[in-house]
Enzyme design. Structure first.
Site, PDB file in Angstrom:
ATOM      1  N   THR A 107      -4.798 -10.908  -2.055  1.00 26.48           N
ATOM      2  CA  THR A 107      -4.868 -10.449  -0.666  1.00 26.48           C
ATOM      3  C   THR A 107      -6.295 -10.299  -0.157  1.00 26.48           C
ATOM      4  O   THR A 107      -6.696 -10.942   0.802  1.00 26.48           O
ATOM      5  CB  THR A 107      -4.128  -9.100  -0.527  1.00 26.48           C
ATOM      6  OG1 THR A 107      -2.782  -9.265  -0.954  1.00 26.48           O
ATOM      7  CG2 THR A 107      -4.135  -8.626   0.912  1.00 26.48           C
ATOM      8  N   ARG A 184       3.217  -4.100   5.491  1.00 23.89           N
ATOM      9  CA  ARG A 184       4.281  -4.678   4.662  1.00 23.89           C
ATOM     10  C   ARG A 184       4.635  -3.776   3.478  1.00 23.89           C
ATOM     11  O   ARG A 184       5.801  -3.486   3.227  1.00 23.89           O
ATOM     12  CB  ARG A 184       3.844  -6.060   4.153  1.00 23.89           C
ATOM     13  CG  ARG A 184       3.852  -7.136   5.217  1.00 23.89           C
ATOM     14  CD  ARG A 184       3.514  -8.480   4.595  1.00 23.89           C
ATOM     15  NE  ARG A 184       2.138  -8.503   4.109  1.00 23.89           N
ATOM     16  CZ  ARG A 184       1.102  -8.935   4.809  1.00 23.89           C
ATOM     17  NH1 ARG A 184       1.286  -9.381   6.033  1.00 23.89           N
ATOM     18  NH2 ARG A 184      -0.116  -8.936   4.308  1.00 23.89           N
ATOM     19  N   ALA A 264      -3.330   1.886  -2.662  1.00 22.06           N
ATOM     20  CA  ALA A 264      -3.943   1.046  -1.631  1.00 22.06           C
ATOM     21  C   ALA A 264      -5.372   0.669  -2.012  1.00 22.06           C
ATOM     22  O   ALA A 264      -5.616  -0.428  -2.540  1.00 22.06           O
ATOM     23  CB  ALA A 264      -3.912   1.767  -0.287  1.00 22.06           C
ATOM     24  N   ARG A 265      -6.303   1.554  -1.777  1.00 24.06           N
ATOM     25  CA  ARG A 265      -7.715   1.303  -2.068  1.00 24.06           C
ATOM     26  C   ARG A 265      -8.370   2.602  -2.527  1.00 24.06           C
ATOM     27  O   ARG A 265      -8.095   3.671  -1.991  1.00 24.06           O
ATOM     28  CB  ARG A 265      -8.472   0.781  -0.833  1.00 24.06           C
ATOM     29  CG  ARG A 265      -8.140  -0.655  -0.433  1.00 24.06           C
ATOM     30  CD  ARG A 265      -8.753  -1.651  -1.404  1.00 24.06           C
ATOM     31  NE  ARG A 265      -8.596  -3.022  -0.960  1.00 24.06           N
ATOM     32  CZ  ARG A 265      -7.569  -3.811  -1.262  1.00 24.06           C
ATOM     33  NH1 ARG A 265      -6.564  -3.309  -1.976  1.00 24.06           N
ATOM     34  NH2 ARG A 265      -7.518  -5.052  -0.844  1.00 24.06           N
ATOM     35  N   ASP A 289      -3.501   4.404  -8.619  1.00 30.82           N
ATOM     36  CA  ASP A 289      -3.624   3.063  -9.203  1.00 30.82           C
ATOM     37  C   ASP A 289      -4.968   2.444  -8.853  1.00 30.82           C
ATOM     38  O   ASP A 289      -5.321   1.391  -9.371  1.00 30.82           O
ATOM     39  CB  ASP A 289      -2.487   2.171  -8.689  1.00 30.82           C
ATOM     40  CG  ASP A 289      -2.456   0.814  -9.370  1.00 30.82           C
ATOM     41  OD1 ASP A 289      -2.512   0.785 -10.616  1.00 30.82           O
ATOM     42  OD2 ASP A 289      -2.380  -0.208  -8.666  1.00 30.82           O
ATOM     43  N   GLU A 294     -14.234   0.626 -10.029  1.00 29.36           N
ATOM     44  CA  GLU A 294     -13.317  -0.024 -10.960  1.00 29.36           C
ATOM     45  C   GLU A 294     -14.083  -1.040 -11.800  1.00 29.36           C
ATOM     46  O   GLU A 294     -14.619  -1.996 -11.239  1.00 29.36           O
ATOM     47  CB  GLU A 294     -12.176  -0.695 -10.189  1.00 29.36           C
ATOM     48  CG  GLU A 294     -11.295   0.312  -9.456  1.00 29.36           C
ATOM     49  CD  GLU A 294     -10.077  -0.317  -8.785  1.00 29.36           C
ATOM     50  OE1 GLU A 294      -9.857  -1.539  -8.967  1.00 29.36           O
ATOM     51  OE2 GLU A 294      -9.343   0.405  -8.089  1.00 29.36           O
ATOM     52  N   HIS A 314      -5.120  -0.221 -11.783  1.00 28.38           N
ATOM     53  CA  HIS A 314      -4.926  -1.173 -10.685  1.00 28.38           C
ATOM     54  C   HIS A 314      -3.873  -2.219 -11.049  1.00 28.38           C
ATOM     55  O   HIS A 314      -4.132  -3.424 -11.094  1.00 28.38           O
ATOM     56  CB  HIS A 314      -6.247  -1.861 -10.320  1.00 28.38           C
ATOM     57  CG  HIS A 314      -6.269  -2.307  -8.883  1.00 28.38           C
ATOM     58  ND1 HIS A 314      -7.418  -2.327  -8.128  1.00 28.38           N
ATOM     59  CD2 HIS A 314      -5.286  -2.759  -8.051  1.00 28.38           C
ATOM     60  CE1 HIS A 314      -7.148  -2.757  -6.908  1.00 28.38           C
ATOM     61  NE2 HIS A 314      -5.856  -3.026  -6.836  1.00 28.38           N
ATOM     62  N   GLY A 316      -0.957  -2.617  -9.330  1.00 30.83           N
ATOM     63  CA  GLY A 316      -0.049  -2.843  -8.213  1.00 30.83           C
ATOM     64  C   GLY A 316       0.484  -4.259  -8.108  1.00 30.83           C
ATOM     65  O   GLY A 316       1.658  -4.485  -7.836  1.00 30.83           O
ATOM     66  N   ALA A 317      -0.379  -5.225  -8.329  1.00 30.46           N
ATOM     67  CA  ALA A 317       0.028  -6.634  -8.221  1.00 30.46           C
ATOM     68  C   ALA A 317       0.226  -7.276  -9.581  1.00 30.46           C
ATOM     69  O   ALA A 317       0.433  -8.490  -9.665  1.00 30.46           O
ATOM     70  CB  ALA A 317      -1.014  -7.413  -7.425  1.00 30.46           C
TER      71      ALA A 317
END
Length: 571
Positions: A107, A184, A264-265, A289, A294, A314, A316-317
Site C-alpha cells: 500500500t 477500507r 495503522a501507523r 502492530d 521499526e 507489523h 497486519g499484511a
C-alpha cells in the site's frame, strides 16, 4: 454498500485508468510488455515472477542491494518492483534512463520519490486493496485477544502456571467499538466486530453521516469517539494532525478500563503516554502492530514488554493470501502499464496522462480551483457533486473535471488516502465512491450563449448547496464567471475576500476602509449582478490572508451578510 442489513459489504473495485507513457509517445513504438526488463529488488512471491515471465518480460530478482549497487544497474531496466525494503530515491530515479513504471507490492509508497518519478515520466503504482482483509482480521484478532487476555494466558501457561483468576476477561457483546478512520480496513473491522455483538461509533471527516448509518455506524466527532469507546481501534494515516492523536489528554477522557488497538501507523499514539496509562490502570490494555520505530528503538521496549500490552511485529499484511494478492496484482498492473491498458492503483498518472492532452490542462486546473473555492465557502461534508460542461473541447472531459473538482475540495480539508498520500486525480473518484459521495457529469458539445466552453459545478453538503461556473480564455487565463446564480467575473488565484451584501451605495466603501485599517492592499474588485432582492456577490483580490478578527468585522458591517477569506494557488 451492503447487500442486506448486517451482511458483508460488497466490494467497490478501484477504478482503472488508461495510462499512456510519455516516453513511448515520443518514440511512437507500439505498446507491449514483451521484451521488457524488470528488476524485483525485494523478496516476492513466485506468482509475480510467473505472470511477468508469461507476458514475455525478462525478470531479475536481486534483493538487499545497496543504494550504490541499485543505482549502478537500474539504467538497464524498464520496470522496478519493490516492497518496503527498497528506497527509490530521486538519485536512483535519475539513473533509471529506461524506466517507465515502478510498482509497489503493497500500500504505502513513502519509500518511493513519486515527485521525482513524475518529472521523469515514470508511472508509480501500488496495490492498495490487496491486504485489506488481512489487516482487518489481524485487528479483530488483537481486539479479541485483549478482551480475553489470550496472549498473557498463553505466556503464563508456557511458564508452567495455572492462573485462571488473574486473567479475567470481558465480553465484547454489548460493548462500544470506536473506530478512528472509516476507510477500507476500518469498515471491514466494523463488519466483523458487529458479528460479536458490538455497537460501532466512528469518526471520519470525509465519510458522510448517511453512509455511516447505512453500515450501522453512529457518526461522531473524534473526541466523542475516543471518549465513548470501550475498545478504540485506529485506522487513520500518519499525518501532522494525526501524530500523537492519542496522547495523555485524549486518554484521560476515555472510559476507565478501555482498550486501544493500533494496526495503522506508528506515531499516531504517543507511546510514553500509553505506557503511563497502562501503568496507572486508566487503560485495561492495548495492542500494537505498529511502532514509532521499526524495528523498535531501545526506549520502546519498556512499553512492548508491559504485561498489559500485546505486541506483534507489523503483521497486519503478513498472510499467505495478502502477500500472494499484492504480488499477483502488481505483476498484472505492470504488464497492463507496459501495454498502455487501463490499470488501477496508479498514484501519479494524472500528470502523465494530462501531458498527452495539453488542451485539457487549464480546464483541470480550473476545476480544481472551483472545487477549492467551494470547499472554503461551505464547510459541510460533501454529499454530491454535479459537473456540467458546455463546448466541444470538453465533450469527453466530464470524469477528468469531476476528479479535479474533488481534488480541490478534498485538498482544502487535508484529506489523505489510507497510505497517507494526498488525494489526486486518480484516487479522488474512488475516495469519493467509498464515502458514498454521488458524482455525476453531463456535457453538451454545443457552444453556450455567452461562452464557447463552460464548466459548472453544483455541490450539496450537510450545510447547504452552492454552484459555481468558470471558463478558460487561454492556457493561463482562468476565470470564474458565475457564483450561486450571480454573474461575476474574477481570476481564481491568490487571496480573495468573498462577501455577500445588499446592492447599496457605501457598502464597498466600508469594506475597503476595513481592509485599509488592517493594512491589507486591494488589487482588484468585482461586483456581481443583483437578484430580485438586490443581493450581490462581491470579490476583492487582496495581497495577504485576512485574519479572523478582520473577517468577523467585515461580516458584521451594515448590509453585509457573509464574508469568507479564500486562498487559491496560482493556476
Amino acid at each position: 454498500v451492503r447487500s442486506r442489513r448486517g451482511g458483508m459489504p460488497m466490494k467497490k473495485q478501484a477504478e482503472a485508468y488508461p495510462v499512456a507513457s510519455p516516453k513511448r509517445a515520443r518514440t511512437g513504438d507500439a505498446a507491449s510488455a514483451r521484451g521488457k526488463k524488470v528488476l524485483i529488488s525485494d523478496p516476492i512471491e513466485q506468482v509475480c515472477i510467473d505472470i511477468l515471465t508469461k507476458a514475455g518480460v525478462q525478470v531479475d530478482c536481486k534483493s538487499k542491494l545497496s543504494p550504490a549497487e541499485l543505482k549502478k544497474i537500474i539504467g538497464e531496466y524498464d520496470g522496478l518492483i519493490v516492497r518496503s525494503g527498497t528506497n527509490v530515491t530521486a538519485d536512483i530515479i535519475e539513473a533509471a534512463s529506461k524506466m517507465t513504471v515502478i510498482g509497489r507490492a503493497g500500500t504505502g509508497v513513502d519509500n518511493i520519490d513519486c515527485n521525482a518519478a513524475t518529472k521523469r515520466g515514470i508511472i508509480v503504482m501500488n496495490t492498495p486493496g490487496g491486504n485489506t482483509i488481512s489487516a482487518a482480521e489481524h485487528t479483530c484478532a488483537l481486539i479479541a485477544s485483549l478482551a480475553r487476555n489470550v496472549a498473557q494466558g498463553d505466556g503464563s501457561m508456557k511458564q508452567g502456571k495455572w492462573d485462571r483468576k488473574q486473567y479475567m476477561g470481558i465480553e465484547l457483546s454489548g460493548k462500544t467499538l470506536g473506530v478512528l478512520g472509516l476507510g477500507r480496513v476500518g469498515r471491514e473491522v466494523v463488519t466483523r466486530m458487529q458479528a460479536f455483538g458490538m455497537s460501532a461509533i466512528g469518526y471520519d471527516p470525509f465519510f458522510p453521516p448517511e453512509a455511516s448509518q447505512k453500515l450501522d455506524i453512529e457518526p461522531v466527532s473524534a473526541a466523542e469517539c475516543i471518549r465513548r469507546a470501550d475498545v478504540l481501534t485506529i485506522h487513520v494515516p500518519l499525518l501532522e494532525d494525526t501524530r500523537d492523536m492519542i496522547n495523555k489528554a485524549s486518554i484521560a477522557t476515555m472510559k476507565p478500563g478501555a482498550r486501544i488497538v493500533n494496526c495503522a501507523r506508528g506515531g499516531i499514539i504517543n507511546e510514553p503516554d500509553l505506557l503511563a496509562a497502562l501503568e496507572s490502570g486508566q487503560l485495561a490494555g492495548a495492542a500494537l502492530d505498529v511502532f514509532e520505530s521499526e524495528p523498535p528503538a531501545e526506549h520502546e521496549w519498556a512499553l512492548i514488554k508491559h504485561p498489559k500490552l500485546i505486541a506483534t511485529p507489523h503483521l497486519g499484511a503478513s498472510t499467505v493470501e495478502a502477500q500472494g494478492k499484492v504480488a499477483e496484482e502488481i505483476a498484472h498492473a505492470l504488464v497492463a502499464a507496459f501495454a498502455e491498458l487501463p490499470v488501477a492503483g496508479v498514484v501519479n498518472a494524472p500528470d502523465l496522462t494530462l501531458s498527452q492532452k495539453p488542451e485539457l490542462k487549464p480546464w483541470t486546473s480550473l476545476a480544481t480551483s472551483l472545487g477549492a473555492l467551494l470547499a472554503q465557502v461551505n464547510k459541510g461534508q460533501l454529499k454530491s457533486l454535479k459537473v456540467e460542461l458546455t463546448g466541444a473541447v470538453l465533450e469527453k472531459a466530464g470524469s477528468l473535471c469531476a476528479a479535479g473538482a474533488l481534488v480541490g475540495m478534498f485538498g482544502q480539508s487535508g484529506a489523505r488516502d489510507e497510505t497517507g498520500e494526498a488525494i489526486n486525480l486518480i484516487s479522488a473518484p474512488a475516495f469519493a465512491a467509498e464515502r458514498e459521495i454521488q458524482v455525476t457529469s453531463a456535457s453538451d458539445v454545443r457552444p453556450g450563449a455567452v461562452y464557447a466552453s463552460l464548466l459548472k459545478l453544483t455541490i450539496h453538503t450537510t450545510e447547504g448547496s452552492h454552484t459555481i461556473a468558470g471558463t478558460v480564455f487561454g492556457p493561463h487565463q482562468l476565470r470564474v464567471v458565475e457564483f450561486d446564480g450571480h454573474t461575476v467575473e474574477f481570476v481564481p488565484s491568490g487571496y480573495l475576500l468573498l462577501y455577500l451584501s445588499i446592492d447599496k451605495p457605501g457598502v464597498l466603501h466600508r469594506v475597503c476602509g476595513l481592509m485599509k485599517d488592517a493594512n491589507i492592499n486591494i488589487m482588484s474588485a468585482a461586483v456581481s449582478s443583483g437578484d430580485a432582492h438586490k443581493n450581490v456577490v462581491n470579490l476583492l483580490s487582496v495581497d495577504q490572508k485576512i485574519d479572523k478578527a478582520t473577517l468577523e468585522k467585515a461580516a458584521s458591517l451594515p448590509d453585509v451578510s457573509e464574508a469568507h477569506c479564500i486562498h487559491l494557488g496560482c493556476p
